[in-house]
Design a protein around this motif. Structure first.
Motif, PDB file in Angstrom:
ATOM      1  N   ILE A 110       0.529 -19.724   1.688  1.00 16.61           N
ATOM      2  CA  ILE A 110       1.918 -19.977   1.383  1.00 16.61           C
ATOM      3  C   ILE A 110       1.669 -21.302   2.325  1.00 16.61           C
ATOM      4  N   ASP A 111       2.600 -22.600   2.553  1.00 14.69           N
ATOM      5  CA  ASP A 111       2.633 -23.192   3.350  1.00 14.69           C
ATOM      6  C   ASP A 111       3.967 -23.452   3.175  1.00 14.69           C
ATOM      7  N   THR A 112       4.564 -24.368   4.477  1.00 11.28           N
ATOM      8  CA  THR A 112       6.074 -24.883   4.229  1.00 11.28           C
ATOM      9  C   THR A 112       6.235 -26.873   4.260  1.00 11.28           C
ATOM     10  N   ALA A 113       4.885 -27.504   4.274  1.00 14.21           N
ATOM     11  CA  ALA A 113       4.833 -29.096   4.142  1.00 14.21           C
ATOM     12  C   ALA A 113       4.019 -29.104   3.269  1.00 14.21           C
ATOM     13  N   ILE A 114       3.996 -30.943   3.178  1.00 14.16           N
ATOM     14  CA  ILE A 114       2.829 -31.159   2.703  1.00 14.16           C
ATOM     15  C   ILE A 114       1.555 -31.644   3.095  1.00 14.16           C
ATOM     16  N   GLY A 151       8.957 -23.543   2.431  1.00 19.73           N
ATOM     17  CA  GLY A 151      10.210 -23.770   3.709  1.00 19.73           C
ATOM     18  C   GLY A 151      11.558 -23.782   2.960  1.00 19.73           C
ATOM     19  N   PHE A 152      12.463 -24.624   3.893  1.00 17.73           N
ATOM     20  CA  PHE A 152      13.708 -24.858   2.923  1.00 17.73           C
ATOM     21  C   PHE A 152      13.596 -26.636   2.340  1.00 17.73           C
ATOM     22  N   ASP A 153      13.117 -27.216   2.398  1.00 17.51           N
ATOM     23  CA  ASP A 153      13.190 -28.743   2.221  1.00 17.51           C
ATOM     24  C   ASP A 153      11.547 -29.290   2.869  1.00 17.51           C
ATOM     25  N   PRO A 154      10.886 -29.067   1.674  1.00 14.39           N
ATOM     26  CA  PRO A 154      10.901 -28.005   0.728  1.00 14.39           C
ATOM     27  C   PRO A 154      10.680 -26.838   0.422  1.00 14.39           C
ATOM     28  N   GLY A 155      11.240 -26.571  -0.571  1.00 16.84           N
ATOM     29  CA  GLY A 155      10.860 -25.036  -0.769  1.00 16.84           C
ATOM     30  C   GLY A 155      12.304 -24.509  -1.436  1.00 16.84           C
ATOM     31  N   VAL A 156      13.345 -24.338  -0.464  1.00 15.56           N
ATOM     32  CA  VAL A 156      14.444 -24.043  -1.095  1.00 15.56           C
ATOM     33  C   VAL A 156      15.560 -24.955  -2.317  1.00 15.56           C
ATOM     34  N   VAL A 157      15.426 -26.250  -1.290  1.00 16.67           N
ATOM     35  CA  VAL A 157      15.878 -27.568  -2.967  1.00 16.67           C
ATOM     36  C   VAL A 157      15.087 -27.456  -3.865  1.00 16.67           C
ATOM     37  N   ALA A 356      14.117 -23.303   7.799  1.00 16.09           N
ATOM     38  CA  ALA A 356      12.427 -22.900   7.758  1.00 16.09           C
ATOM     39  C   ALA A 356      11.572 -21.764   7.760  1.00 16.09           C
ATOM     40  N   GLY A 357      12.507 -20.820   8.596  1.00 12.00           N
ATOM     41  CA  GLY A 357      11.555 -20.047   8.891  1.00 12.00           C
ATOM     42  C   GLY A 357      11.227 -18.699   7.454  1.00 12.00           C
ATOM     43  N   VAL A 358      13.144 -18.728   7.496  1.00  8.85           N
ATOM     44  CA  VAL A 358      13.181 -17.730   6.375  1.00  8.85           C
ATOM     45  C   VAL A 358      12.632 -17.542   5.254  1.00  8.85           C
ATOM     46  N   PRO A 359      13.023 -18.852   4.160  1.00 11.24           N
ATOM     47  CA  PRO A 359      11.853 -18.574   2.825  1.00 11.24           C
ATOM     48  C   PRO A 359      10.347 -18.435   3.371  1.00 11.24           C
ATOM     49  N   PRO A 360       9.156 -18.773   3.623  1.00 13.81           N
ATOM     50  CA  PRO A 360       8.213 -18.607   3.540  1.00 13.81           C
ATOM     51  C   PRO A 360       8.001 -17.157   2.786  1.00 13.81           C
ATOM     52  N   VAL A 361       9.068 -15.789   4.198  1.00 13.12           N
ATOM     53  CA  VAL A 361       9.396 -14.506   4.740  1.00 13.12           C
ATOM     54  C   VAL A 361       9.027 -13.887   3.003  1.00 13.12           C
ATOM     55  N   ALA A 362      10.721 -14.712   2.375  1.00 13.41           N
ATOM     56  CA  ALA A 362      10.741 -14.589   1.134  1.00 13.41           C
ATOM     57  C   ALA A 362      10.180 -14.780   0.034  1.00 13.41           C
TER      58      ALA A 362
END
Length: 446
Positions: A110-114, A151-157, A356-362
């Motif tokens: 899992i990552d949170t950025a390109i 993450g959130f953006d990108p991710g949740v959005v 940004a930190g909550v979504p990767p755990v979800a």
């Protein structure tokens, strides 16, 4: 079912993710936090223990030292820790090395950025095709789950886009992703996450308009929009990670990203960039030594983690979606509001790191229980958004919805006009005092 999580990174986002993982370790199992500087991992563990966030004390919470660019060492660490899920929260320069280690060991990624190449900025779109997507077939062949940009953006959005398609629209015309931080950290100037990554992000604007990529100068297309809770905010058209996958996976005429910037930020950024301090390649000094100006700027700026104790105010991030439902025009704002002070009280972090930190755990929890264990590479919008949003609602990032009367004063128009008009209306003016530089945070009355 997968268990045991390896979190790579020890910055502000990793700090939040580690707290949330510990609070859900009955699902996730043992947690190892690893970084180049192990003492930073230990500081996060101390924070978790101080807040009493280790839900199941029978599960391990510990740290390791790792240079994540060293693929064999990362492979060894994954095996030593018996980790089955790796959450990459280090700098974006590490993505491909960590993904390779996950491919070799067969564990979820899992990552949170390109991914970013240190020698390049704002690469030509679709950026994911330059790195991550080249490994998509290998993920499928090896049955490796790789969830990109969670993450959130990108991710949740991205999940909000998928939700709009699934539940709220028969046809989507435009999506405008809006990210505003209306908080105050009390410093003259600081970035809310890694300064190096922050500044690299705003060197060039690639956006998806009329089903094609278009490039615009930075901070030249400005709007003021009245968002829930944070109120009227100046926002600027920007390029961003999620556009590079959404343009391929979501059927819409235009998908744009807008970020809130105050006049003070625009002023400081423009001065730094004009003088060459945001240059990402080395320059040679008179004595022959080479330095990277952007890395010098990063070294001089406050660590984003240090902003947390005194941060006040709220953030609002959401998607303004326009389209058709049941033959009628529909406009919907899907959004999330976070509070800096509440984030600090809960996990000793500021609100930007929290979102940004909550979504990767979800996402890790959904891999652990099999819901998102795709055994291939995906971006978030390719997955069922509802289980993800349901967990976020429960663990700290509740989603809200606001129906907008089409064409009303609350509607958002992201149409980009001719560049001359846009530049004329985007000019930022600030007041600066040599005696008291903090006066620069207040723009001149207009």
């Amino acid at each position: 079912m997968k268990k045991n999580v390896l979190i790579i990174g020890a910055g502000g986002v990793a700090h939040v993710a580690a707290h949330k993982a510990a609070m859900n370790n009955d699902v996730l199992g043992d947690i190892c936090i690893a970084s180049r500087t192990q003492s930073k991992c230990d500081e996060i563990i101390e924070s978790i223990q101080r807040k009493g966030h280790l839900k199941d004390p029978s599960k391990k919470l510990y740290s390791r030292q790792i240079d994540a660019l060293d693929i064999p060492a990362t492979v060894e660490l994954i095996r030593e820790t018996n980790s089955e899920i790796v959450i990459n929260l280090g700098q974006a320069f590490l993505n491909m090395s960590i993904l390779e280690a996950c491919l070799e060991t067969g564990v979820a990624y899992i990552d949170t950025a390109i991914h970013e190449d240190p020698d390049k900025v704002c690469e030509n779109p679709p950026w994911y095709a330059n790195y991550e997507w080249k490994r998509k077939d290998r993920c499928a062949e090896k049955g490796v789950t790789a969830i990109l940009g969670a993450g959130f953006d990108p991710g949740v959005v991205n999940a909000y886009c998928a939700l709009a398609v699934k539940r709220y629209f028969d046809k989507i015309e435009t999506i405008d992703i809006i990210d505003v931080n209306a908080g105050s950290h009390g410093r003259y100037f600081a970035t809310n996450f890694d300064p190096e990554i922050n500044f690299r992000e705003f060197i060039k604007v690639w956006t998806w308009i009329d089903r094609q990529w278009k490039e615009y100068p930075t901070h030249t297309v400005k709007r003021v929009y009245d968002l829930p809770v944070v109120g009227p905010s100046p926002i600027y058209l920007n390029g961003h990670d999620e556009l590079h996958s959404l343009s391929q996976n979501i059927d819409a005429e235009s998908i744009r990203f807008w970020m809130g910037f105050g006049d003070h930020y625009i002023n400081v950024f423009t001065v730094l960039r004009t003088l060459g301090f945001l240059e990402h390649l080395p320059v040679k000094l008179a004595d022959g030594q080479e330095v990277v100006p952007l890395k010098v700027v990063k070294a001089l700026f406050p660590d984003p983690k240090t902003l947390a104790p005194n941060y006040t105010g709220k953030t609002c991030i959401g998607n303004f979606v326009k389209g058709i439902k049941d033959g009628k025009p529909r406009e919907l704002l899907i959004y999330q509001v976070s509070d800096h002070k509440a984030a600090y009280e809960e996990v000793e972090s500021q609100g930007i790191s929290y979102t940004a930190g909550v979504p990767p755990v979800a996402a890790a929890m959904l891999i652990a229980d099999g819901t998102w264990d795709t055994k291939t590479m995906v971006n978030v919008e390719e997955l069922d958004p509802e289980p993800f949003i349901a967990i976020l609602d429960r663990i700290g990032l509740p989603t809200e919805f606001k129906e907008i009367e089409p064409g009303s004063a609350e509607s958002f128009d992201g149409t980009v006009r001719d560049l001359e008009t846009e530049i004329a209306e985007s000019t930022a003016t600030v007041t600066v005092s040599a005696a008291n530089p903090m006066i620069a945070v207040a723009p001149k009355p207009r």
